[in-house]
Design a protein around this motif. Structure first.
Motif, PDB file in Angstrom:
ATOM      1  N   PHE A   1      -2.585  77.216   6.153  1.00  0.00           N
ATOM      2  CA  PHE A   1      -2.471  75.787   5.837  1.00  0.00           C
ATOM      3  C   PHE A   1      -1.854  75.574   4.465  1.00  0.00           C
ATOM      4  CE2 PHE A   1      -4.012  71.703   4.267  1.00  0.00           C
ATOM      5  CZ  PHE A   1      -3.675  70.872   5.332  1.00  0.00           C
ATOM      6  N   PHE A   2      -2.311  76.306   3.471  1.00  0.00           N
ATOM      7  CA  PHE A   2      -1.843  76.078   2.109  1.00  0.00           C
ATOM      8  C   PHE A   2      -0.497  76.722   1.800  1.00  0.00           C
ATOM      9  CE2 PHE A   2      -6.426  75.283   1.565  1.00  0.00           C
ATOM     10  CZ  PHE A   2      -6.325  73.984   1.103  1.00  0.00           C
ATOM     11  N   GLU A   3      -0.120  77.757   2.520  1.00  0.00           N
ATOM     12  CA  GLU A   3       1.158  78.416   2.255  1.00  0.00           C
ATOM     13  C   GLU A   3       2.231  78.051   3.275  1.00  0.00           C
ATOM     14  OE1 GLU A   3       0.511  82.594   1.805  1.00  0.00           O
ATOM     15  OE2 GLU A   3      -0.939  82.309   0.189  1.00  0.00           O
TER      16      GLU A   3
ATOM     17  N   ILE B   1       8.592  70.590  15.988  1.00  0.00           N
ATOM     18  CA  ILE B   1       9.064  70.203  14.654  1.00  0.00           C
ATOM     19  C   ILE B   1      10.105  71.206  14.153  1.00  0.00           C
ATOM     20  CG2 ILE B   1       8.392  69.955  12.241  1.00  0.00           C
ATOM     21  CD1 ILE B   1       5.746  68.770  13.192  1.00  0.00           C
ATOM     22  N   ARG B   2       9.878  72.496  14.384  1.00  0.00           N
ATOM     23  CA  ARG B   2      10.838  73.498  13.902  1.00  0.00           C
ATOM     24  C   ARG B   2      12.201  73.402  14.596  1.00  0.00           C
ATOM     25  NH1 ARG B   2       7.070  78.897  13.044  1.00  0.00           N
ATOM     26  NH2 ARG B   2       5.969  78.097  11.234  1.00  0.00           N
ATOM     27  N   HIS B   3      12.193  72.981  15.855  1.00  0.00           N
ATOM     28  CA  HIS B   3      13.445  72.900  16.596  1.00  0.00           C
ATOM     29  C   HIS B   3      14.010  71.490  16.678  1.00  0.00           C
ATOM     30  CE1 HIS B   3      13.089  77.037  17.284  1.00  0.00           C
ATOM     31  NE2 HIS B   3      12.442  77.035  18.425  1.00  0.00           N
ATOM     32  N   SER B   4      13.378  70.575  15.980  1.00  0.00           N
ATOM     33  CA  SER B   4      13.845  69.193  15.981  1.00  0.00           C
ATOM     34  C   SER B   4      15.053  69.052  15.060  1.00  0.00           C
ATOM     35  CB  SER B   4      12.743  68.273  15.535  1.00  0.00           C
ATOM     36  OG  SER B   4      13.220  66.973  15.366  1.00  0.00           O
TER      37      SER B   4
ATOM     38  N   LEU C   1      -5.082  75.124  21.049  1.00  0.00           N
ATOM     39  CA  LEU C   1      -4.038  76.090  20.694  1.00  0.00           C
ATOM     40  C   LEU C   1      -2.681  75.676  21.252  1.00  0.00           C
ATOM     41  CD1 LEU C   1      -5.961  79.430  21.232  1.00  0.00           C
ATOM     42  CD2 LEU C   1      -5.261  78.426  19.072  1.00  0.00           C
ATOM     43  N   ALA C   2      -2.667  75.209  22.487  1.00  0.00           N
ATOM     44  CA  ALA C   2      -1.405  74.797  23.110  1.00  0.00           C
ATOM     45  C   ALA C   2      -0.786  73.603  22.382  1.00  0.00           C
ATOM     46  CB  ALA C   2      -1.638  74.460  24.584  1.00  0.00           C
ATOM     47  N   VAL C   3      -1.603  72.640  21.999  1.00  0.00           N
ATOM     48  CA  VAL C   3      -1.095  71.473  21.283  1.00  0.00           C
ATOM     49  C   VAL C   3      -0.549  71.868  19.908  1.00  0.00           C
ATOM     50  CG1 VAL C   3      -1.792  69.309  20.158  1.00  0.00           C
ATOM     51  CG2 VAL C   3      -2.492  69.777  22.513  1.00  0.00           C
ATOM     52  N   GLY C   4      -1.310  72.677  19.168  1.00  0.00           N
ATOM     53  CA  GLY C   4      -0.840  73.129  17.859  1.00  0.00           C
ATOM     54  C   GLY C   4       0.457  73.898  17.957  1.00  0.00           C
ATOM     55  N   TRP C   5       0.536  74.800  18.913  1.00  0.00           N
ATOM     56  CA  TRP C   5       1.742  75.602  19.120  1.00  0.00           C
ATOM     57  C   TRP C   5       2.931  74.712  19.480  1.00  0.00           C
ATOM     58  CZ3 TRP C   5       4.308  76.255  23.852  1.00  0.00           C
ATOM     59  CH2 TRP C   5       5.319  77.208  23.853  1.00  0.00           C
ATOM     60  N   ALA C   6       2.698  73.769  20.393  1.00  0.00           N
ATOM     61  CA  ALA C   6       3.790  72.892  20.828  1.00  0.00           C
ATOM     62  C   ALA C   6       4.305  72.032  19.683  1.00  0.00           C
ATOM     63  CB  ALA C   6       3.304  72.017  21.985  1.00  0.00           C
TER      64      ALA C   6
ATOM     65  N   TYR D   1       5.309  71.977   6.148  1.00  0.00           N
ATOM     66  CA  TYR D   1       4.723  70.729   6.634  1.00  0.00           C
ATOM     67  C   TYR D   1       4.436  70.793   8.129  1.00  0.00           C
ATOM     68  CZ  TYR D   1       9.234  69.467   8.563  1.00  0.00           C
ATOM     69  OH  TYR D   1      10.380  69.447   9.293  1.00  0.00           O
ATOM     70  N   GLU D   2       5.258  71.533   8.888  1.00  0.00           N
ATOM     71  CA  GLU D   2       5.029  71.630  10.337  1.00  0.00           C
ATOM     72  C   GLU D   2       3.706  72.318  10.651  1.00  0.00           C
ATOM     73  OE1 GLU D   2       7.098  75.487   9.384  1.00  0.00           O
ATOM     74  OE2 GLU D   2       7.348  73.430   8.746  1.00  0.00           O
ATOM     75  N   VAL D   3       3.323  73.288   9.829  1.00  0.00           N
ATOM     76  CA  VAL D   3       2.040  73.972  10.016  1.00  0.00           C
ATOM     77  C   VAL D   3       0.897  73.019   9.697  1.00  0.00           C
ATOM     78  CG1 VAL D   3       0.610  75.884   9.230  1.00  0.00           C
ATOM     79  CG2 VAL D   3       3.049  76.230   9.549  1.00  0.00           C
ATOM     80  N   LYS D   4       1.041  72.279   8.626  1.00  0.00           N
ATOM     81  CA  LYS D   4      -0.016  71.330   8.246  1.00  0.00           C
ATOM     82  C   LYS D   4      -0.200  70.246   9.313  1.00  0.00           C
ATOM     83  CE  LYS D   4       0.574  71.942   3.245  1.00  0.00           C
ATOM     84  NZ  LYS D   4       1.216  73.226   3.342  1.00  0.00           N
ATOM     85  N   VAL D   5       0.900  69.704   9.822  1.00  0.00           N
ATOM     86  CA  VAL D   5       0.831  68.670  10.852  1.00  0.00           C
ATOM     87  C   VAL D   5       0.194  69.236  12.120  1.00  0.00           C
ATOM     88  CG1 VAL D   5       2.234  67.234  12.396  1.00  0.00           C
ATOM     89  CG2 VAL D   5       2.749  67.330   9.955  1.00  0.00           C
ATOM     90  N   SER D   6       0.611  70.418  12.519  1.00  0.00           N
ATOM     91  CA  SER D   6       0.066  70.993  13.753  1.00  0.00           C
ATOM     92  C   SER D   6      -1.419  71.330  13.607  1.00  0.00           C
ATOM     93  CB  SER D   6       0.850  72.233  14.169  1.00  0.00           C
ATOM     94  OG  SER D   6       0.632  73.281  13.249  1.00  0.00           O
TER      95      SER D   6
END
Length: 104
Positions: free
Chosen positions: A61-63, A98-101, A88-93, A66-71
């Motif tokens: 979370f801290f390192e 966000i990474r591929h947006s 897990l599925a929601v966080g992964w999705a 923003y996509e990790v924090k949002v997920s």
């Protein structure tokens, strides 16, 4: 000889394995010899899952970006209502979206 097969490395691996084994078996032996678990020990054992989860989640979370924090925040909200696999599925999705947006 490669670094992995170096004698010092093999000794270190063996000692780490022995220490891990003794730690695990020592806890089992200690618990089986007790007639009852003292309340303070039970409270400590109940805190272990939270401590392990914190050590796994906090660095990401801290390192993370923003996509990790949002997920992670979305996964937290989802886990309040749905089972763990859904979380897990929601966080992964969300991370993948966000990474591929192209928006970000």
């Amino acid at each position: 000889m490669s670094d992995f097969l170096h004698a010092d490395t093999l000794i270190l691996i063996a000692l780490a394995a022995v220490a891990t084994y003794l730690t695990r078996i020592g806890g089992y032996v200690l618990m089986t010899r007790m007639k009852s678990i003292p309340p303070r020990m039970e409270a400590g054992l109940n805190a272990v899952p939270v401590a392990v989860l914190t050590t796994l989640v906090a660095p990401a979370f801290f390192e993370g970006g923003y996509e990790v924090k949002v997920s992670m925040m979305a996964a937290l909200l989802v886990c309040l209502r749905f089972p763990g696999l859904t979380m897990l599925a929601v966080g992964w999705a969300i991370v993948i979206a966000i990474r591929h947006s192209s928006l970000f």
